[in-house]
Motif scaffolding. Structure first.
Motif, short mmCIF file in Angstrom:
data_model
loop_
_atom_site.label_atom_id
_atom_site.label_comp_id
_atom_site.label_asym_id
_atom_site.label_seq_id
_atom_site.Cartn_x
_atom_site.Cartn_y
_atom_site.Cartn_z
N LYS A 101 -17.29 86.49 -61.17
CA LYS A 101 -17.44 87.92 -61.45
C LYS A 101 -18.91 88.32 -61.50
N PHE A 102 -19.74 87.46 -62.09
CA PHE A 102 -21.13 87.82 -62.33
C PHE A 102 -22.09 87.22 -61.30
N THR A 129 -22.42 91.93 -73.32
CA THR A 129 -21.43 92.06 -72.27
C THR A 129 -20.87 90.70 -71.88
N PHE A 187 -15.20 79.93 -67.43
CA PHE A 187 -16.58 79.98 -66.93
C PHE A 187 -16.62 80.23 -65.42
N GLU A 190 -11.52 86.53 -71.88
CA GLU A 190 -10.97 85.45 -71.05
C GLU A 190 -10.45 84.31 -71.91
N LYS A 202 -14.36 81.80 -63.62
CA LYS A 202 -13.97 83.20 -63.38
C LYS A 202 -15.16 84.12 -63.69
N PHE A 203 -15.82 83.81 -64.79
CA PHE A 203 -16.98 84.61 -65.16
C PHE A 203 -18.05 84.51 -64.09
N LYS A 227 -19.49 94.86 -66.33
CA LYS A 227 -18.22 94.54 -66.98
C LYS A 227 -17.05 95.28 -66.33
N ILE A 277 -16.89 89.60 -72.26
CA ILE A 277 -16.07 89.12 -71.14
C ILE A 277 -15.52 87.73 -71.45
N LEU A 278 -16.38 86.85 -71.95
CA LEU A 278 -15.93 85.49 -72.27
C LEU A 278 -14.82 85.51 -73.31
#
Lengths: 330, 330
Positions: free
Chosen positions: B273-274, A241, B267, A249, B269-270, B132, A245-246
């Motif tokens: 999100k996470f 996952t 990174f 992006e 943004k990720f 996700k 996602i990476l």
């Protein structure tokens, strides 16, 4: 040394399976027996420009699919690639069997066709999992949804032997999956397991919480098959996952695409490190013969690496070592 | 609306806790009560150049540490920030209590100081987890290592109400953590749970395997507290391990450093999100009052977001909705 490959098992059968087997036979100089529908196997060999006469093929007329009920199919589909392949191991005509097919059927076949090692109550499905600081074994990853504490002790013993003989670890550490580090944490079951493991001669390091499993500092991580299966699949799921996602992006702009390009070696290195196909399959430890479950979506490389793993297990004499250790204890 | 914050709980107490509370009180226009050692709280307020007279402080002389036994400390440390804070909720003097302190003590306090909702047998620790395709609830994440199937049904019911009232989901889906998709998979316990959930009026989608949990397609993921705790911690562990490895690799050469620089927005943004701190804490659902467990390593932002979550729960009338739904069923 002879290794039987189930040419019909897995999402990419027979082509990728046959390809992996051919590559392994060249690279590792081991004899391979391909078991399955000979027409399809020959077609695959032709596809790679190879002469069928250079390979031992055992023809079978049936296939156990992923939709088949494990126990019923093992009992009824006597001429399936899985049953015939395991019989070759049982009869001493081959040293190992590898399949990327129906996991439940492979487990049932291990029990009914090959049989348990005397003194081992339950075999454990044992994948080798990549962690930050090293690989570790997860046992049981799903062969036994419910376990007794004695099973867990036996898993730890078998895993320690595998770690010594195949992964060449001197004094493998054992950790019990739990929800806290302290002895009194967890369920009645984990408390019993803790006690048995502490009293054993194994290098027991106590409980291991979910958050520390990916460090890879503990060589043999033991738990019931329900917990182990959730861990195995979540491990893969979270990792996939994150990269999905990476990737999305990274592909979203020119600058990030460029960044992604520059980091390609980083991602490749990571993938190689964390890729299950690099480490072979899951061994069915506790069976009186060598059986390896390759990932259902195995490609040629994964099959090749499972064969490499089988060779290491044969050279390390894993099955006999477990047998003599268990005999010695009892 | 009044929210009590345990100024003494968590790795970064009291500074980050107080800071988060101040920021929240400004941003959300809610009344905050800081409970804990008033000297330390005033020191923290001074540090941020704030006048203590602008905040309600309830002084307590004791602190429950992470090393304290949960049940014993809740019973004996009557003047701890945790016990006093929960009493304020119990007595209706505040609408919610938030703590980043000892999880076990908070669970025990929820039961002994505030008490269960009538008809709910076991409360569930309920984190909101980023996936996700959306956030989901994981219940129980560790309040009850061992559960009965009726507990699981009640978790699913409470989670569905929370999803509706706070996350504004119309018809929240429920999934049962299991080692296979089919009804007959798993343990005797999961089979019983499956049956109860299928017979309920909830939007039950069947079993969910570990690999699909991170997709975030199922709104309420239910399981016993042992399994849930392993999932929660492994989720965090795998994610952190991956980024640790990537970071090391990115810092290993000039080109990869440049690539890392270009991917900084990806990174970030990720991470946003996470990041658990973006989504508040874990609610203790089933308690007759609002109690939120913030992550032990919460910084000011995490505390601010837990306060935001508390406000949404109060506005959504979560506790009373569960009460009336349970009354209606019984």
């Amino acid at each position: 040394m002879k290794i039987v490959i189930d040419a019909m098992g897995g999402d990419n059968a027979p082509y990728e399976i046959v390809k992996g087997a051919i590559e392994a036979s060249k690279e590792f100089k081991t004899d391979i027996i391909l078991v399955g529908d000979s027409n399809k196997i020959e077609e695959a060999l032709n596809n790679y420009g190879l002469d069928k006469n250079n390979f031992e093929i055992v023809h079978t007329s049936e296939v156990i699919t992923n939709e088949d009920s494990p126990t019923i199919s093992i009992r009824r589909k006597k001429d399936s690639s899985m049953v015939v392949g395991m019989k070759l191991v049982k009869e001493g005509k081959a040293d190992a069997f590898i399949s990327a097919g129906n996991t439940g059927a492979l487990l049932a076949g291990g029990l009914f066709v090959i049989g348990r090692i005397k003194g081992i109550d339950r075999p454990a499905l044992t994948p080798v999992i990549p962690g930050k600081n090293g690989h570790f074994l997860l046992m049981d990853a799903g062969a036994n949804a419910e376990c007794k504490s004695i099973n867990i002790l036996q898993f730890a013993l078998m895993g320690s032997i595998y770690s010594k003989k195949v992964l060449k670890k001197d004094n493998p550490s054992v950790g019990l999956v739990n929800i806290g580090a302290e002895e009194e944490k967890g369920t009645e079951f984990t408390k019993e397991c803790f006690k048995l493991l502490r009293e054993s001669t194994l290098n027991f390091k106590g409980n291991i919480e979910g958050r520390y499993i990916p460090d890879g500092d503990i060589d043999v991580v033991v738990c019931d098959g329900f917990t182990g299966n959730i861990i195995l699949k979540l491990y893969e799921g979270v990792s996939q996952t994150i990269f999905k996602i990476l990737k999305e992006e990274i592909l979203s702009s020119f600058t990030t695409k460029l960044g992604g390009l520059l980091l390609k070696p980083v991602f490749s290195k990571f993938k190689k490190k964390f890729d299950y196909t690099e480490h072979g399959g899951a061994i069915l430890l506790g069976i009186d013969g060598l059986v390896i479950k390759a990932h259902g979506s195995s490609n040629a490389k994964a099959i090749k690496n499972a064969i490499k793993q089988a060779i290491l297990c044969i050279e390390g004499n894993v099955v006999n070592s477990i047998k003599s250790e268990i005999e010695h204890i009892n």
